[in-house]
Scaffold this motif. Sequence first.
Motif, PDB file in Angstrom:
ATOM      1  N   GLU A  43       0.829  -1.204   0.000  1.00 52.39           N
ATOM      2  CA  GLU A  43       0.000   0.000   0.000  1.00 52.39           C
ATOM      3  C   GLU A  43       0.868   1.261   0.000  1.00 52.39           C
ATOM      4  O   GLU A  43       0.541   2.259  -0.659  1.00 52.39           O
ATOM      5  N   LEU A  44       1.976   1.222   0.709  1.00 55.02           N
ATOM      6  CA  LEU A  44       2.891   2.363   0.748  1.00 55.02           C
ATOM      7  C   LEU A  44       3.433   2.675  -0.643  1.00 55.02           C
ATOM      8  O   LEU A  44       3.472   3.845  -1.067  1.00 55.02           O
ATOM      9  N   LEU A  45       3.833   1.640  -1.383  1.00 54.58           N
ATOM     10  CA  LEU A  45       4.352   1.841  -2.729  1.00 54.58           C
ATOM     11  C   LEU A  45       3.257   2.317  -3.682  1.00 54.58           C
ATOM     12  O   LEU A  45       3.513   3.149  -4.572  1.00 54.58           O
ATOM     13  N   LYS A  46       2.061   1.805  -3.494  1.00 58.38           N
ATOM     14  CA  LYS A  46       0.933   2.245  -4.322  1.00 58.38           C
ATOM     15  C   LYS A  46       0.683   3.739  -4.133  1.00 58.38           C
ATOM     16  O   LYS A  46       0.497   4.489  -5.097  1.00 58.38           O
ATOM     17  N   THR A  91       8.827  -5.356 -16.438  1.00 60.83           N
ATOM     18  CA  THR A  91       9.769  -5.172 -15.332  1.00 60.83           C
ATOM     19  C   THR A  91      10.976  -6.100 -15.480  1.00 60.83           C
ATOM     20  O   THR A  91      12.118  -5.615 -15.489  1.00 60.83           O
ATOM     21  N   SER A  92      10.764  -7.408 -15.627  1.00 56.36           N
ATOM     22  CA  SER A  92      11.918  -8.291 -15.819  1.00 56.36           C
ATOM     23  C   SER A  92      12.627  -7.969 -17.129  1.00 56.36           C
ATOM     24  O   SER A  92      13.867  -7.974 -17.193  1.00 56.36           O
ATOM     25  N   THR A  93      11.861  -7.652 -18.171  1.00 58.37           N
ATOM     26  CA  THR A  93      12.473  -7.306 -19.457  1.00 58.37           C
ATOM     27  C   THR A  93      13.329  -6.050 -19.342  1.00 58.37           C
ATOM     28  O   THR A  93      14.464  -5.997 -19.843  1.00 58.37           O
ATOM     29  N   GLN A  94      12.815  -5.030 -18.673  1.00 56.11           N
ATOM     30  CA  GLN A  94      13.567  -3.781 -18.527  1.00 56.11           C
ATOM     31  C   GLN A  94      14.832  -3.976 -17.695  1.00 56.11           C
ATOM     32  O   GLN A  94      15.895  -3.430 -18.020  1.00 56.11           O
ATOM     33  N   GLY A 107      15.189  -4.514  -6.079  1.00 64.02           N
ATOM     34  CA  GLY A 107      14.565  -4.414  -4.764  1.00 64.02           C
ATOM     35  C   GLY A 107      13.052  -4.489  -4.846  1.00 64.02           C
ATOM     36  O   GLY A 107      12.396  -5.118  -4.004  1.00 64.02           O
ATOM     37  N   PHE A 108      12.496  -3.888  -5.881  1.00 61.17           N
ATOM     38  CA  PHE A 108      11.052  -3.925  -6.116  1.00 61.17           C
ATOM     39  C   PHE A 108      10.571  -5.365  -6.308  1.00 61.17           C
ATOM     40  O   PHE A 108       9.557  -5.789  -5.732  1.00 61.17           O
ATOM     41  N   VAL A 109      11.287  -6.145  -7.110  1.00 64.43           N
ATOM     42  CA  VAL A 109      10.921  -7.552  -7.357  1.00 64.43           C
ATOM     43  C   VAL A 109      11.012  -8.361  -6.060  1.00 64.43           C
ATOM     44  O   VAL A 109      10.131  -9.158  -5.741  1.00 64.43           O
ATOM     45  N   LEU A 110      12.080  -8.157  -5.313  1.00 63.21           N
ATOM     46  CA  LEU A 110      12.243  -8.884  -4.049  1.00 63.21           C
ATOM     47  C   LEU A 110      11.115  -8.557  -3.072  1.00 63.21           C
ATOM     48  O   LEU A 110      10.589  -9.436  -2.388  1.00 63.21           O
ATOM     49  N   GLN A 111      10.725  -7.286  -3.020  1.00 68.40           N
ATOM     50  CA  GLN A 111       9.631  -6.880  -2.139  1.00 68.40           C
ATOM     51  C   GLN A 111       8.296  -7.440  -2.603  1.00 68.40           C
ATOM     52  O   GLN A 111       7.397  -7.672  -1.792  1.00 68.40           O
ATOM     53  N   THR A 162       0.521  -8.306 -10.617  1.00 64.69           N
ATOM     54  CA  THR A 162       0.908  -6.914 -10.507  1.00 64.69           C
ATOM     55  C   THR A 162       1.312  -6.605  -9.073  1.00 64.69           C
ATOM     56  O   THR A 162       0.869  -7.253  -8.133  1.00 64.69           O
ATOM     57  N   TYR A 163       2.161  -5.614  -8.936  1.00 61.72           N
ATOM     58  CA  TYR A 163       2.592  -5.141  -7.626  1.00 61.72           C
ATOM     59  C   TYR A 163       2.971  -3.680  -7.790  1.00 61.72           C
ATOM     60  O   TYR A 163       3.601  -3.328  -8.785  1.00 61.72           O
ATOM     61  N   PRO A 164       2.524  -2.816  -6.862  1.00 55.90           N
ATOM     62  CA  PRO A 164       1.697  -3.067  -5.683  1.00 55.90           C
ATOM     63  C   PRO A 164       0.377  -3.774  -6.032  1.00 55.90           C
ATOM     64  O   PRO A 164      -0.098  -3.666  -7.158  1.00 55.90           O
ATOM     65  N   LEU A 165      -0.178  -4.468  -5.041  1.00 60.45           N
ATOM     66  CA  LEU A 165      -1.375  -5.265  -5.273  1.00 60.45           C
ATOM     67  C   LEU A 165      -2.527  -4.397  -5.756  1.00 60.45           C
ATOM     68  O   LEU A 165      -2.735  -3.288  -5.271  1.00 60.45           O
ATOM     69  N   ARG A 166      -3.304  -4.942  -6.704  1.00 59.04           N
ATOM     70  CA  ARG A 166      -4.414  -4.200  -7.313  1.00 59.04           C
ATOM     71  C   ARG A 166      -5.771  -4.776  -6.961  1.00 59.04           C
ATOM     72  O   ARG A 166      -6.792  -4.155  -7.210  1.00 59.04           O
TER      73      ARG A 166
END
Length: 402
Positions: free
Chosen positions: A46-49, A142-145, A173-177, A188-192
Amino acid sequence: MKTLLLFLMLCLTTQLLAAVESELTPDWRRQVETQQVWQQYFAHSELLKQLDQHFLAEELRLLNQTKASKPMKHKNFGFPEQPDPAFWASPEAERMALVILSFQTPSGGWSKRTDMATQRREAGQQFGVEKDYIPTFDNAATSTQILWLSSFMPYASDKLRPLLQQGIERAIGFVLQAQYPNGGFAQTYPLRGGYHDAITFNDHVMVQLLKLLQKVATDPQFSFIAPAIRQQAERQFFQGIELLLRAQIRLNGELTVWAAQHHPLTLQAIKARSYELPALVSSESAEIVLLLMQLPKPSQAIIQSVEAAVAWFSAKQISHTVMQRSDQGVRFLQKNGAKPLWARFYDLQNQQPLFVDRDGRIVSSMAELSIERQNGYGWYQSNAEAVLKAYPQWKAGLFSPH
């Protein structure tokens, strides 16, 4: 009589639970409301969203605008995912890297179906064309980039390299989180919310992310990443492998393969879009098996998983048949030596091919689907052929994914 009634009630309860589990409802998070690790995960999501939303809102405020504009759309991302080696040393590669970085969300990821090669993102512009996929892991976003930018890293100018490293580190770090506490990944992340929160194998989301973590942990391409982060990537890779083994579907007491979407907690197969009902899937399962096959010194659980999946693929393959599409729909023709085919979906009752029209109506064959659905979806695929070809070498301990 009493025993029979109890049995019938148990069967009915089981059916009702299965019906509830077939679709991911918003209250799934309440099932872990007392577990701190999950609550911390939800809070960070939620914080990242909010970070993404507030960043764009502030841009719009400074521009005195009320609505964000959209970037240009693209079927993929606009840039060559695996360019000719000479491309990396060109000025165009550096220009393109800056464009890609401009579309990285404040949370750290990227979107899909957005042109990230032509021009940089402008202030007040969305980070992607589809709001429910900003950012996402769907369609290899994301993985492609991350892989593209890290491949370009050795060729970057001294001025650009620190900016590249910062963006890549933030994205990793985003993927790990994003990984669930149990090892799964949502679409998707942050969760939708909705089916996006399911552990997603569809379109190879989870396998791609696990391969990325493995690369981060072991590939010299990521040698510039801090050792502690690379070690964490390795731990979370194996956590994901354990999730794969737990999620493999058992029917009538036998291990089979996997579904496109699994419940984040119970790991049961669940529904996504109207024509994507809970079902076994062939192509995504094949990629999972190939990933398991390339692990050195496989555990007994991995061996059991692979053997069961190979047996399932062997039993379900359709030989000497080709599929032809036309304006009139799809037809099947006999052709000796044709690649084997597997249906995309198999029902969870009889493990037979499953066809569902866009309105959610189940039909008995492709011929009963609307023409749009016959031609607009990959109902039969050949990905599992790679599994059957690799199996003898894997069995002999000689299989190499390269």
